[in-house]
Design a protein around this motif. Structure first.
Motif, PDB file in Angstrom:
ATOM      1  N   ASN A 239      -7.168   8.116  37.032  1.00 23.85           N
ATOM      2  CA  ASN A 239      -7.183   9.507  37.441  1.00 23.85           C
ATOM      3  C   ASN A 239      -6.592   9.686  38.834  1.00 23.85           C
ATOM      4  OD1 ASN A 239      -7.631  12.221  37.546  1.00 23.85           O
ATOM      5  ND2 ASN A 239      -9.841  12.097  37.439  1.00 23.85           N
ATOM      6  N   PHE A 240      -5.352  10.137  38.881  1.00 22.84           N
ATOM      7  CA  PHE A 240      -4.677  10.409  40.143  1.00 22.84           C
ATOM      8  C   PHE A 240      -4.620  11.908  40.368  1.00 22.84           C
ATOM      9  CE2 PHE A 240      -2.588   6.434  38.682  1.00 22.84           C
ATOM     10  CZ  PHE A 240      -3.027   5.607  39.702  1.00 22.84           C
ATOM     11  N   LYS A 241      -4.640  12.307  41.633  1.00 20.30           N
ATOM     12  CA  LYS A 241      -4.400  13.704  41.987  1.00 20.30           C
ATOM     13  C   LYS A 241      -2.890  13.847  42.141  1.00 20.30           C
ATOM     14  CE  LYS A 241      -8.726  14.141  44.424  1.00 20.30           C
ATOM     15  NZ  LYS A 241      -9.307  13.955  45.733  1.00 20.30           N
ATOM     16  N   ILE A 242      -2.299  14.666  41.282  1.00 15.77           N
ATOM     17  CA  ILE A 242      -0.847  14.806  41.225  1.00 15.77           C
ATOM     18  C   ILE A 242      -0.436  16.242  41.512  1.00 15.77           C
ATOM     19  CG2 ILE A 242       1.196  14.636  39.743  1.00 15.77           C
ATOM     20  CD1 ILE A 242      -0.303  12.482  38.135  1.00 15.77           C
TER      21      ILE A 242
ATOM     22  N   SER B  30       8.536  26.087  32.007  1.00 16.48           N
ATOM     23  CA  SER B  30       8.292  25.411  30.734  1.00 16.48           C
ATOM     24  C   SER B  30       8.237  23.890  30.925  1.00 16.48           C
ATOM     25  CB  SER B  30       9.355  25.786  29.700  1.00 16.48           C
ATOM     26  OG  SER B  30      10.644  25.409  30.139  1.00 16.48           O
ATOM     27  N   PHE B  31       9.118  23.356  31.757  1.00 21.63           N
ATOM     28  CA  PHE B  31       9.112  21.918  32.046  1.00 21.63           C
ATOM     29  C   PHE B  31       7.814  21.550  32.774  1.00 21.63           C
ATOM     30  CE2 PHE B  31       9.951  18.256  34.736  1.00 21.63           C
ATOM     31  CZ  PHE B  31      10.589  17.384  33.865  1.00 21.63           C
ATOM     32  N   ARG B  32       7.452  22.342  33.773  1.00 26.07           N
ATOM     33  CA  ARG B  32       6.241  22.093  34.558  1.00 26.07           C
ATOM     34  C   ARG B  32       5.003  22.100  33.661  1.00 26.07           C
ATOM     35  NH1 ARG B  32       6.913  26.006  38.124  1.00 26.07           N
ATOM     36  NH2 ARG B  32       5.414  27.433  37.200  1.00 26.07           N
ATOM     37  N   GLU B  33       4.916  23.078  32.762  1.00 29.31           N
ATOM     38  CA  GLU B  33       3.761  23.169  31.873  1.00 29.31           C
ATOM     39  C   GLU B  33       3.693  21.995  30.906  1.00 29.31           C
ATOM     40  OE1 GLU B  33       3.829  27.033  30.061  1.00 29.31           O
ATOM     41  OE2 GLU B  33       3.293  28.034  31.930  1.00 29.31           O
ATOM     42  N   ALA B  34       4.827  21.607  30.344  1.00 27.43           N
ATOM     43  CA  ALA B  34       4.849  20.496  29.386  1.00 27.43           C
ATOM     44  C   ALA B  34       4.451  19.179  30.048  1.00 27.43           C
ATOM     45  CB  ALA B  34       6.232  20.377  28.754  1.00 27.43           C
ATOM     46  N   VAL B  35       5.009  18.917  31.218  1.00 26.58           N
ATOM     47  CA  VAL B  35       4.688  17.673  31.930  1.00 26.58           C
ATOM     48  C   VAL B  35       3.242  17.703  32.418  1.00 26.58           C
ATOM     49  CG1 VAL B  35       5.255  16.256  33.953  1.00 26.58           C
ATOM     50  CG2 VAL B  35       7.093  17.172  32.522  1.00 26.58           C
ATOM     51  N   SER B  36       2.785  18.835  32.922  1.00 22.20           N
ATOM     52  CA  SER B  36       1.396  18.959  33.385  1.00 22.20           C
ATOM     53  C   SER B  36       0.412  18.722  32.248  1.00 22.20           C
ATOM     54  CB  SER B  36       1.144  20.339  33.993  1.00 22.20           C
ATOM     55  OG  SER B  36       1.856  20.507  35.178  1.00 22.20           O
ATOM     56  N   LEU B  37       0.725  19.242  31.095  1.00 22.50           N
ATOM     57  CA  LEU B  37      -0.143  19.064  29.932  1.00 22.50           C
ATOM     58  C   LEU B  37      -0.253  17.592  29.560  1.00 22.50           C
ATOM     59  CD1 LEU B  37      -1.780  20.581  27.753  1.00 22.50           C
ATOM     60  CD2 LEU B  37       0.298  20.622  26.384  1.00 22.50           C
ATOM     61  N   MET B  38       0.872  16.901  29.524  1.00 21.55           N
ATOM     62  CA  MET B  38       0.876  15.489  29.153  1.00 21.55           C
ATOM     63  C   MET B  38       0.199  14.627  30.226  1.00 21.55           C
ATOM     64  SD  MET B  38       1.819  13.185  26.967  1.00 21.55           S
ATOM     65  CE  MET B  38       3.312  12.562  26.262  1.00 21.55           C
ATOM     66  N   LEU B  39       0.555  14.829  31.486  1.00 24.45           N
ATOM     67  CA  LEU B  39      -0.031  14.026  32.561  1.00 24.45           C
ATOM     68  C   LEU B  39      -1.496  14.380  32.788  1.00 24.45           C
ATOM     69  CD1 LEU B  39       2.798  14.030  35.263  1.00 24.45           C
ATOM     70  CD2 LEU B  39       2.284  12.268  33.564  1.00 24.45           C
ATOM     71  N   GLY B  40      -1.869  15.618  32.478  1.00 26.12           N
ATOM     72  CA  GLY B  40      -3.227  16.087  32.692  1.00 26.12           C
ATOM     73  C   GLY B  40      -4.264  15.437  31.797  1.00 26.12           C
TER      74      GLY B  40
ATOM     75  N   TYR C 134      -4.756  12.287  31.596  1.00 30.24           N
ATOM     76  CA  TYR C 134      -5.307  11.173  32.367  1.00 30.24           C
ATOM     77  C   TYR C 134      -5.434  11.446  33.864  1.00 30.24           C
ATOM     78  CZ  TYR C 134      -4.242   8.548  28.149  1.00 30.24           C
ATOM     79  OH  TYR C 134      -4.176   8.119  26.857  1.00 30.24           O
ATOM     80  N   ASN C 135      -4.952  12.602  34.316  1.00 28.00           N
ATOM     81  CA  ASN C 135      -4.883  12.864  35.750  1.00 28.00           C
ATOM     82  C   ASN C 135      -5.264  14.307  36.067  1.00 28.00           C
ATOM     83  OD1 ASN C 135      -3.334  10.281  36.603  1.00 28.00           O
ATOM     84  ND2 ASN C 135      -2.143  11.089  34.903  1.00 28.00           N
ATOM     85  N   ASP C 136      -5.482  14.567  37.344  1.00 31.35           N
ATOM     86  CA  ASP C 136      -5.752  15.908  37.850  1.00 31.35           C
ATOM     87  C   ASP C 136      -4.418  16.447  38.373  1.00 31.35           C
ATOM     88  OD1 ASP C 136      -6.770  18.195  39.013  1.00 31.35           O
ATOM     89  OD2 ASP C 136      -7.804  17.138  40.633  1.00 31.35           O
ATOM     90  N   VAL C 137      -3.823  17.405  37.663  1.00 28.66           N
ATOM     91  CA  VAL C 137      -2.469  17.862  37.979  1.00 28.66           C
ATOM     92  C   VAL C 137      -2.468  19.326  38.419  1.00 28.66           C
ATOM     93  CG1 VAL C 137      -0.118  18.164  37.103  1.00 28.66           C
ATOM     94  CG2 VAL C 137      -1.517  16.278  36.238  1.00 28.66           C
ATOM     95  N   ASP C 138      -1.827  19.579  39.573  1.00 27.99           N
ATOM     96  CA  ASP C 138      -1.529  20.935  40.019  1.00 27.99           C
ATOM     97  C   ASP C 138      -0.017  21.093  39.926  1.00 27.99           C
ATOM     98  OD1 ASP C 138      -4.170  21.622  40.738  1.00 27.99           O
ATOM     99  OD2 ASP C 138      -3.927  20.736  42.722  1.00 27.99           O
ATOM    100  N   GLY C 139       0.430  22.238  39.460  1.00 27.73           N
ATOM    101  CA  GLY C 139       1.866  22.483  39.359  1.00 27.73           C
ATOM    102  C   GLY C 139       2.264  23.751  40.084  1.00 27.73           C
ATOM    103  N   VAL C 140       3.371  23.666  40.829  1.00 26.06           N
ATOM    104  CA  VAL C 140       3.914  24.823  41.542  1.00 26.06           C
ATOM    105  C   VAL C 140       5.429  24.851  41.366  1.00 26.06           C
ATOM    106  CG1 VAL C 140       2.064  24.957  43.258  1.00 26.06           C
ATOM    107  CG2 VAL C 140       4.083  23.574  43.745  1.00 26.06           C
TER     108      VAL C 140
END
Length: 125
Positions: free
Chosen positions: A7-10, A18-28, A30-36
Motif C-alpha cells: 500500500n503506497f500513497k500515490i 479518462s486515462f487518470r481514472e483508468a489508471v487510478s482504478l487499477m492502481l487503487g 493495492y494502493n491509496d491513489v489521488d489523481g489530479v
C-alpha cells in the motif's frame, strides 16, 4: 498479493481524465491513489500530505512535468517520481532521468499493469 505490504500513497498527475481514472482504478486496488489534472492541483495536495510515489505526465496544461520534478525532489527527496508520456524520444527520457525521475514509462494500453510492477521496484531502490 497482500495489500498491507504494497500500500503506497500515490499521486497521479495526468491531464487526461479518462486515462487518470483508468489508471487510478487499477492502481487503487493495492494502493491509496489521488489523481489530479494539473500542476496547480498537485502542489495543493503535496502541501497537505506526503506521497511515496508521484506518477507524473510530461505535458500538462499548466507546465512541463520535467520541470516539476526538481520542485518535488526539493520538498521530498525520498518520493519516487515516475514520468509517463507518449513521447518515446530518448532525449526526453534522458532529460527526465537527469531532472531526478526514478523511472520513465511510455503510455501504452498496458501501462497500469506496467506501473504495478515498476512502482514497488522503484520504491525498493
Amino acid at each position: 498479493m497482500d495489500k498491507a505490504q504494497c500500500n503506497f500513497k500515490i499521486l497521479l498527475i495526468e491531464d487526461s481524465e479518462s486515462f487518470r481514472e483508468a489508471v487510478s482504478l487499477m492502481l487503487g486496488v493495492y494502493n491509496d491513489v489521488d489523481g489530479v489534472g494539473s500542476l496547480e492541483l498537485a502542489r495543493q495536495l503535496l502541501g497537505r500530505r506526503p506521497y511515496d510515489v508521484i506518477i507524473l505526465d510530461r505535458c500538462l496544461p499548466d507546465g512541463d512535468g520535467i520541470e516539476f520534478i526538481s520542485e518535488i525532489k526539493r520538498e521530498s527527496q525520498n518520493t519516487v517520481v515516475i514520468m509517463v508520456t507518449n513521447d518515446k524520444d530518448f532525449s526526453s527520457i534522458k532529460k527526465s532521468i537527469s531532472a531526478g525521475a526514478d523511472d520513465y514509462v511510455v503510455k501504452t494500453d498496458n501501462i497500469a499493469a506496467d506501473l504495478l510492477i515498476r512502482i514497488p521496484t522503484a520504491v525498493a531502490r
